[in-house]
Motif scaffolding. Sequence first.
Motif, PDB file in Angstrom:
ATOM      1  N   GLN A  81       0.849  -1.185   0.000  1.00 12.01           N
ATOM      2  CA  GLN A  81       0.000   0.000   0.000  1.00 12.01           C
ATOM      3  C   GLN A  81       0.890   1.243   0.000  1.00 12.01           C
ATOM      4  OE1 GLN A  81      -3.667  -0.006   0.298  1.00 12.01           O
ATOM      5  NE2 GLN A  81      -3.298   2.089  -0.416  1.00 12.01           N
ATOM      6  N   SER A  82       0.717   2.095  -0.995  1.00 14.31           N
ATOM      7  CA  SER A  82       1.508   3.310  -1.050  1.00 14.31           C
ATOM      8  C   SER A  82       1.042   4.301   0.010  1.00 14.31           C
ATOM      9  CB  SER A  82       1.392   3.953  -2.438  1.00 14.31           C
ATOM     10  OG  SER A  82       2.025   5.214  -2.445  1.00 14.31           O
ATOM     11  N   ALA A  83       1.999   5.009   0.591  1.00 14.39           N
ATOM     12  CA  ALA A  83       1.683   6.047   1.563  1.00 14.39           C
ATOM     13  C   ALA A  83       1.737   7.434   0.938  1.00 14.39           C
ATOM     14  CB  ALA A  83       2.665   5.971   2.739  1.00 14.39           C
ATOM     15  N   ASP A  84       2.032   7.494  -0.343  1.00 17.19           N
ATOM     16  CA  ASP A  84       2.206   8.770  -1.045  1.00 17.19           C
ATOM     17  C   ASP A  84       1.137   8.914  -2.110  1.00 17.19           C
ATOM     18  OD1 ASP A  84       3.021  11.011  -2.406  1.00 17.19           O
ATOM     19  OD2 ASP A  84       5.080  10.347  -2.721  1.00 17.19           O
ATOM     20  N   SER A  85       0.351   9.983  -2.037  1.00 19.01           N
ATOM     21  CA  SER A  85      -0.722  10.194  -3.016  1.00 19.01           C
ATOM     22  C   SER A  85      -0.183  10.434  -4.421  1.00 19.01           C
ATOM     23  CB  SER A  85      -1.590  11.386  -2.590  1.00 19.01           C
ATOM     24  OG  SER A  85      -0.818  12.579  -2.512  1.00 19.01           O
ATOM     25  N   ASP A  86       1.088  10.816  -4.525  1.00 19.57           N
ATOM     26  CA  ASP A  86       1.702  11.039  -5.836  1.00 19.57           C
ATOM     27  C   ASP A  86       2.319   9.771  -6.420  1.00 19.57           C
ATOM     28  OD1 ASP A  86       1.082  13.765  -5.805  1.00 19.57           O
ATOM     29  OD2 ASP A  86       2.904  14.256  -4.687  1.00 19.57           O
ATOM     30  N   SER A  87       2.302   8.687  -5.675  1.00 21.56           N
ATOM     31  CA  SER A  87       2.882   7.434  -6.162  1.00 21.56           C
ATOM     32  C   SER A  87       2.097   6.922  -7.372  1.00 21.56           C
ATOM     33  CB  SER A  87       2.860   6.387  -5.057  1.00 21.56           C
ATOM     34  OG  SER A  87       3.211   5.116  -5.567  1.00 21.56           O
ATOM     35  N   LEU A  88       2.815   6.332  -8.311  1.00 20.32           N
ATOM     36  CA  LEU A  88       2.156   5.762  -9.493  1.00 20.32           C
ATOM     37  C   LEU A  88       1.494   4.425  -9.182  1.00 20.32           C
ATOM     38  CD1 LEU A  88       4.779   6.537 -12.279  1.00 20.32           C
ATOM     39  CD2 LEU A  88       2.661   7.761 -11.773  1.00 20.32           C
ATOM     40  N   LEU A  89       1.940   3.767  -8.119  1.00 20.46           N
ATOM     41  CA  LEU A  89       1.339   2.503  -7.693  1.00 20.46           C
ATOM     42  C   LEU A  89       0.471   2.773  -6.474  1.00 20.46           C
ATOM     43  CD1 LEU A  89       1.229  -0.645  -7.950  1.00 20.46           C
ATOM     44  CD2 LEU A  89       3.108  -0.706  -6.301  1.00 20.46           C
ATOM     45  N   ASN A  90      -0.827   2.509  -6.595  1.00 22.97           N
ATOM     46  CA  ASN A  90      -1.726   2.713  -5.458  1.00 22.97           C
ATOM     47  C   ASN A  90      -1.586   1.573  -4.458  1.00 22.97           C
ATOM     48  OD1 ASN A  90      -2.801   5.058  -6.676  1.00 22.97           O
ATOM     49  ND2 ASN A  90      -4.215   3.804  -7.892  1.00 22.97           N
ATOM     50  N   TRP A  91      -1.793   0.354  -4.956  1.00 24.75           N
ATOM     51  CA  TRP A  91      -1.675  -0.826  -4.107  1.00 24.75           C
ATOM     52  C   TRP A  91      -1.548  -2.064  -4.988  1.00 24.75           C
ATOM     53  CZ3 TRP A  91      -5.513  -4.240  -5.307  1.00 24.75           C
ATOM     54  CH2 TRP A  91      -6.718  -3.707  -5.805  1.00 24.75           C
ATOM     55  N   ALA A  92      -1.114  -3.141  -4.369  1.00 25.57           N
ATOM     56  CA  ALA A  92      -1.021  -4.431  -5.063  1.00 25.57           C
ATOM     57  C   ALA A  92      -1.194  -5.535  -4.035  1.00 25.57           C
ATOM     58  CB  ALA A  92       0.323  -4.582  -5.775  1.00 25.57           C
ATOM     59  N   MET A  93      -1.791  -6.642  -4.453  1.00 27.18           N
ATOM     60  CA  MET A  93      -1.937  -7.783  -3.545  1.00 27.18           C
ATOM     61  C   MET A  93      -1.855  -9.082  -4.321  1.00 27.18           C
ATOM     62  SD  MET A  93      -4.975  -9.700  -3.733  1.00 27.18           S
ATOM     63  CE  MET A  93      -5.373 -10.131  -2.053  1.00 27.18           C
ATOM     64  N   ALA A  94      -1.367 -10.101  -3.642  1.00 32.89           N
ATOM     65  CA  ALA A  94      -1.290 -11.451  -4.215  1.00 32.89           C
ATOM     66  C   ALA A  94      -1.659 -12.440  -3.135  1.00 32.89           C
ATOM     67  CB  ALA A  94       0.113 -11.738  -4.743  1.00 32.89           C
ATOM     68  N   GLU A  95      -2.330 -13.503  -3.535  1.00 32.61           N
ATOM     69  CA  GLU A  95      -2.900 -14.444  -2.562  1.00 32.61           C
ATOM     70  C   GLU A  95      -2.666 -15.881  -3.011  1.00 32.61           C
ATOM     71  OE1 GLU A  95      -7.067 -13.929  -0.662  1.00 32.61           O
ATOM     72  OE2 GLU A  95      -7.376 -15.290  -2.365  1.00 32.61           O
ATOM     73  N   CYS A  96      -2.448 -16.738  -2.030  1.00 31.10           N
ATOM     74  CA  CYS A  96      -2.371 -18.181  -2.274  1.00 31.10           C
ATOM     75  C   CYS A  96      -3.099 -18.879  -1.143  1.00 31.10           C
ATOM     76  CB  CYS A  96      -0.915 -18.644  -2.328  1.00 31.10           C
ATOM     77  SG  CYS A  96      -0.702 -20.424  -2.678  1.00 31.10           S
ATOM     78  N   ASP A  97      -3.892 -19.899  -1.471  1.00 30.31           N
ATOM     79  CA  ASP A  97      -4.536 -20.657  -0.396  1.00 30.31           C
ATOM     80  C   ASP A  97      -3.849 -22.004  -0.216  1.00 30.31           C
ATOM     81  OD1 ASP A  97      -5.541 -22.484  -2.272  1.00 30.31           O
ATOM     82  OD2 ASP A  97      -7.594 -21.741  -2.167  1.00 30.31           O
TER      83      ASP A  97
END
Length: 326
Positions: free
Chosen positions: A87-103
């Motif tokens: 999760q980006s902490a900077d509003s100017d970041s080009l990446l907002n968030w990313a997630m990956a999951e495995c069960d």
Amino acid sequence: MTQDTHNKNTDNTQLHNTADCDVRQRFFIQDSPVRGDVVRLSRSYAKTIAQKPYPEAIKRLLGEMLTAASLIIGTVKIDGRLSIQLQSADSDSLLNWAMAECDQDGIIRALASWKADNDEQIEAWDNMTQANEAFAELGAQGQGVLFINIQPDGGEPYQGIVERSHDNLADCLAHYQKQSAQIPTLINLASDGLQAGGILVQMLPRTFEETMEAEQNQDAGIDDDLWTRLTILTRTVKASELTTLDANEIIYRLYNEENVVAPDPVELTFGCTCSREKCEMAIEQIGEEEALDIVEEQGGIFEMDCGFCAEVYKFDKDDVQAIFAE
């Protein structure tokens, strides 16, 4: 890592054929507290990143994140899901968030949100080609937030905050494992935008009984050089080898002079947990009046789409009313 190691001590390694490149292969160094896993992703990774027009750097970052989630879930004893979230902490970041999951069954999925609203942002993404460049969009070292989320089936969820201690995902996660679980851990991750792979090696603590046995029986003594040796060997693996070689070929090339034992591999596949029932639950949270307003605004159909798999669920006025009539 050279081809020379391929011809030594063949009898010391008991491995399985993992020609299918979507697997997690566990291995153990016999008579030692060392365990490890190698993950290789091909078709499952390709299906994941095909769901959206991701920039190249985000494709590679998601490949590393999927690999990492698939490795780390093998270290926890749960029936459920494990996800890694950035999760980006900077509003100017080009990446907002990313997630990956495995069960626990080896079902993987991933998703990211990024900014590409103008020519400058699009050009910035076009100039990035590596996972670490997308990772850097979280902000400077120490900024941005990394989470490991564990959701046991029927149990209480757990969230661990991963310190942004390094400028790449693998070292941050290895640092977290060492700090939180007090277990020395090595993690290497790689992704080339088409395939992804990685390796995790851990030195588990010995039980009191194992320690006493080692002290009493010289033949079962602790190999004091083992972790140092494995650390040096593991760091020789190349990114191109992690993304192209069979999982057991990687293990063999690295550790063929050790007594390696490997159980059956776990298959990894792309999958999604979305469903019409979950969409109905979300509509219940919205409320009948607001849901009906959305139906009207959207021309008589309320569409809910899944970002992970692109499945679209459609609800008309009768469907919405039926949800609240139950």
